[in-house]
Design an enzyme around this catalytic site. Structure first.
Site, PDB file in Angstrom:
ATOM      1  CB  SER A  41       2.627  23.028   6.242  1.00 41.49           C
ATOM      2  OG  SER A  41       3.701  23.459   7.051  1.00 41.49           O
ATOM      3  CG  LEU A  72       9.196  14.717   9.599  1.00 41.55           C
ATOM      4  CD1 LEU A  72      10.327  13.721   9.830  1.00 41.55           C
ATOM      5  CD2 LEU A  72       8.134  14.109   8.670  1.00 41.55           C
ATOM      6  CB  SER A 123      12.928  64.729  65.285  1.00 38.19           C
ATOM      7  OG  SER A 123      12.368  63.926  64.272  1.00 38.19           O
ATOM      8  CE  LYS A 171       5.041  20.752  13.104  1.00 36.47           C
ATOM      9  NZ  LYS A 171       5.441  19.378  13.415  1.00 36.47           N
ATOM     10  CB  SER A 172       3.558  22.028  19.581  1.00 33.15           C
ATOM     11  OG  SER A 172       2.732  21.796  18.468  1.00 33.15           O
ATOM     12  N   GLY A 196      19.701  63.634  63.734  1.00 30.33           N
ATOM     13  CA  GLY A 196      19.205  64.795  64.490  1.00 30.33           C
ATOM     14  C   GLY A 196      18.177  65.666  63.786  1.00 30.33           C
ATOM     15  CG  ASP A 228      19.251  57.512  65.832  1.00 30.99           C
ATOM     16  OD1 ASP A 228      18.179  58.064  66.169  1.00 30.99           O
ATOM     17  OD2 ASP A 228      19.534  56.338  66.100  1.00 30.99           O
TER      18      ASP A 228
END
Lengths: 624, 265
Positions: A519, A446, A19, A451-452, A17, A15
């Site tokens: 391990s 252990l 265009s 761990k996982s 201006g 708006d």
């Protein structure tokens, strides 16, 4: 013959201006076709709306109905000087991608600002985008001066505000013109209402802009689009983005480093042989030898090579509602080359109002930000400030272009001077490409120590940072690779040896492999360390037996106590705790997120960026 | 020299080569008018003489005899892989369209059939932005849904010349290598390159076709321009729109928009 046309984009807040200004420009230069104004008057009458010059531009039913510009459009018109293409860009925030589309084609821009309202957010955003898009010729029009009675002080205030803002972006407007688009003042003809204004009219300013030109003196960049074999020739086609090339030149192709001499510039229906070509030309060349060259490779002269990088900082504009986030991978496209890149960092999200910036984790739609990108493949690239066309590009997510960027910093890698394709990829190259070193994180402890759980959380966290990582879990390995092994002491040793060898291969391939195995024996772990060498990191996931037994996630302790499992570590078989592990994580005392944080800190320090080759002094490795 | 024509030519060749590299199955629509003739010429330049994809004429059977003659001669001389695709009859068109617009819609339906039967992913079309206001809003690479719809309100961004070239299954893309050209550019280029032209564009008995379409919906306009030079001179001064002779454009305010959003070229 006519002069080359000039492409002008009209931008600014909704708006203000835009265009209307265009409608006026077309009408006042006699560029509207016969009947157009009558057609628009008739259309306005039917809708019961007052006549607006803006309607001349609105092509879509929805635009006419709502009185807004939805998509960018292009209109041709002429002055006595030369032909123009006017690009009307929507001001609404929802249509910024259309504004970008329009503005990125422009040689010059008019920024429209409402004299009453001054530079509002979209005005500033548009100005910022002009800068990002590389539109350097800008003029400002202060519109609706009729609403402020052509008041000089008001004009001066708006002009100063916008000059200051643009100045901070490095844009210096050629003129700041007070106009009234509705009344046609200072567009084609000067107005008596602003005698204090001595600068050009809009038309005079348009005629003073120059078409964008690329200098042939810049370094040659010839990105390949394709390779054609129309007959016995092998023609490398593409567009020269900067500089020039001649028949006889030796070209080098980045990033492979292959060299060859140009024997011909191939042209169809061209009577004379073509001996040279320059920026902007779409050409095809033939070479004196068959080298490996494909789409995306950039030909250059030996003395002025593009940079080869795995990491770079870009200034970026984000187009889509799904935000850019750290850790996500996108396709980066520069000229015709495409690479997978991961977002490593959002260094700064820029506030377009006051140009302040703050670091962040994400970039949202219509935001401007500085972002560090990392690629696994070497990218041939220039700084946008040096060579815009090979220093800018887009990010693609799935099927869509989601952002555009300028390259503002490049971290050159050691491979920059490699001149042959190396089939044996070095450890350093992999590390550079990944942004981290390969390594083995050997989690011992252990059963039930966590761990996982930790391994999986770490894998996820590293992956989200864009790292190459994989978990080798004791249980999972026994289902496949080591399916033939039992639980005798010999088989347990062999299990560990095989996992260590596999982990070493992964680490050689540049990955961070997380091995998660009980391990229990020092001797077995010592052997694993011998296999992994310096890349082996022993991490003791420590929790006392009582804690583990209480957790008993797989019910194994219960079964071991019941005598159902012979030789169970901690119950009926020994666990030899590490004597000098690289890291101890006590999951009895730390909660899960603390444990992960500590592990991540360690991994960062051991394998992260600080350890990358040639990066002892990071700040000086950036090429500014 | 004409630097502006060189620039347009180079840009169009770049687009054609992008399309050929990025889009799997391509065809080019040839209306046999001045624009698509220039487009064919640019293809020959881009691909060193031989156009490497089929050239399709959407035929309603309503072209003027000169057009068919020209088509057959050029297809032979330029060794085109020409496909003549028949358009369905007018009775099968959307009856809510005004009559002349309905006649034009036959081409849209012909194109949909062509796409269905051949699974083209990309269709190259020689439209220009200066022809018509909705074409002025086009992208260079413009995706369409399976049934050909054009969503003008949600078009892909074109950052510089990084076009959208990836699409989900079932979508096709219109490629518009001539968007940046004007009517005048096409004529100047046709003259410079000596591109063959259907003779209907040249004035006979005070009339010529300025925009050439089917005989039932396109009409010649007043003109005395009998050569390309005279056409160029005429265009420099005229204020009559190019598509003035296209009856359907002026039938209703949104005739052409409706045609285009449902897949018209």
């Amino acid at each position: 013959m006519p002069h080359s046309q000039l492409r002008i984009v009209i931008v600014g807040h909704v708006d203000h201006g835009k265009s209307t200004l265009i409608g006026r420009l077309l009408n006042d230069t006699g560029s509207l076709p016969d009947g157009k104004v009558e057609q628009v008057r008739e259309m306005s009458r039917k809708r019961g709306m007052p006549f607006e010059w803006a309607f001349v531009m609105d092509a879509l039913q929805a635009e006419r109905d709502q009185g807004i510009t939805i998509d960018t459009t292009q209109i041709h018109f002429k002055t006595a000087q030369r032909p123009y293409v006017i690009i009307d860009a929507p001001g609404h925030a929802e249509f910024l991608k259309n504004m970008v589309t329009g503005a990125s084609q422009a040689d010059a821009a008019l920024l429209v600002i409402d004299a009453g309202e001054g530079a509002l957010e979209q005005s500033r955003r548009h100005a910022f985008l002009l800068h990002l898009l590389g539109v350097r010729q800008v003029a400002v029009v202060v519109n609706k001066m009729d609403r402020v009675d052509f008041d000089e002080a008001r004009y001066e205030a708006v002009a100063k505000e916008i000059r200051d803002y643009l100045g901070e972006l490095g844009l210096y407007p050629k003129a700041v013109i007070p106009i009234s688009a509705r009344g046609g003042e200072n567009i084609v003809t000067r107005t008596d209402k602003a005698r204090w204004y001595l600068g050009p009219t809009v038309i005079e300013q348009l005629d003073a802009f120059r078409p964008q030109q690329t200098s042939p003196d810049q370094p040659l960049r010839f990105p390949l689009q394709d390779v054609y074999k129309p007959d016995d020739r092998r023609i490398l086609v593409g567009r020269i983005e900067s500089g020039r090339l001649r028949v006889g030149d030796v070209l080098r192709f980045a990033p492979t480093g292959a060299d060859a001499r140009v024997v011909g510039i191939e042209a169809w229906n061209h009577p004379q042989p073509v001996l040279s070509a320059h920026a902007g030309q779409s050409i095809g060349i033939t070479l004196d030898k068959r080298i490996f060259a494909e789409r995306g490779h950039i030909a250059h002269h030996l003395d002025a090579a593009p940079r080869i990088a795995h990491r770079m900082a870009v200034r970026l504009f984000w187009l889509v509602s799904e935000p850019l986030v750290v850790g996500k991978t996108y396709t980066l496209k520069i000229a015709t080359a495409e690479h997978r890149v991961t977002v490593e960092q959002v260094t700064a999200v820029i506030d377009v109002e006051d140009l302040t910036s703050t670091p962040g984790k994400a970039v949202h739609r219509n935001e401007v930000a500085e972002v560090v990108l990392r690629s696994r493949t070497p990218i041939a690239v220039d700084l946008a400030a040096d060579l815009p066309r090979t220093g800018r590009g887009v990010l693609i997510d799935g099927n869509d272009v989601v952002g555009g960027f300028l390259v503002v910093q490049i971290e050159e890698t050691a491979t920059a001077n490699i001149t042959e394709v190396s089939h044996a990829v070095s450890v350093e190259e992999r590390a550079q490409a990944n942004g981290h070193r390969g390594g083995i994180l050997w989690l011992t402890g252990l059963s039930g120590a966590g761990k996982s759980t930790l391994a999986m959380a770490l894998e996820r966290a590293l992956f989200e940072r864009g790292w190459q990582t994989f978990v080798l879990d004791g249980d999972n390995v026994r289902n496949g690779l080591n399916a033939g092994l039992g639980f005798s002491p010999e088989d347990r040793a062999e299990n560990i040896r095989r996992v260590a060898e596999t982990a070493k291969l992964f680490a050689d391939a540049g990955m961070v492999v997380i091995a998660s195995l009980i391990s229990p024996l020092r001797a077995d772990r010592a052997r694993a360390r011998a296999i992994g060498g310096q890349r082996f990191h022993e991490i003791h996931v420590d929790a006392d037996l009582a804690t583990c037994e209480e957790r008993d996630p797989k019910g194994l302790y219960r079964r071991a106590r019941a005598g159902e499992i012979a030789e169970f570590t901690g119950i009926s078989a020994p666990y030899e705790a590490p004597e000098a592990p690289e890291l101890v994580i006590d999951t009895g005392r730390l909660d899960r997120s603390e444990a992960l944080a500590r592990l991540l800190d360690y991994v960062d320090e051991a394998l992260g960026k600080a350890t990358l080759p040639g990066e002892a002094d990071r700040s000086s490795s950036w090429v500014i | 020299m004409s630097a502006d024509l060189d620039q347009l030519e180079n840009q169009s060749i770049y687009i054609l080569r992008e399309a050929y590299n990025r889009i799997d199955k391509l065809a080019l629509l040839w209306s046999i008018g001045k624009d698509s003739n220039a487009l064919l010429w640019l293809c020959r330049k881009a691909f060193f003489g031989r156009i490497p994809f089929p050239v399709v004429q959407l035929d309603t059977g309503m072209e003027l005899p000169e057009v068919y003659e020209f088509r057959d001669r050029i297809a032979r001389e330029w060794d085109l892989d020409l496909i003549v695709a028949q358009c369905p009859p007018e009775e099968e068109m959307d009856q809510t369209l005004p009559p002349l617009t309905r006649a034009a819609a036959r081409k849209t339906e012909g194109l949909k059939t062509l796409l269905r039967d051949n699974a083209y992913q990309g269709i190259m079309v020689g439209i220009r932005r200066d022809e018509q206001a909705t074409r002025a809003k086009e992208r260079v690479f413009s995706p369409r849904s399976l049934d050909g719809d054009w969503d003008v309100k949600d078009q892909p961004a074109e950052f510089w010349d990084h076009y959208k070239t990836r699409f989900p299954e079932g979508v096709h893309v219109r490629i518009h290598p001539l968007l940046a050209w004007t009517e005048l550019d096409i004529w100047r280029y046709s003259k410079r390159e000596e591109i063959p032209i259907v003779p209907l564009y040249f004035a006979r008995d005070g009339k010529r076709y300025r925009s050439l379409g089917e005989k039932n919906i396109t009409f010649p306009v007043d003109s005395t321009a009998g050569t390309i030079d005279e056409i160029i001179a005429e265009l420099v001064v005229t204020r009559i729109p190019e598509r003035a002779g296209r009856a359907m454009d002026n039938e209703a305010e949104d005739s052409f928009e409706r045609l285009r959003s449902s897949g018209y070229m």
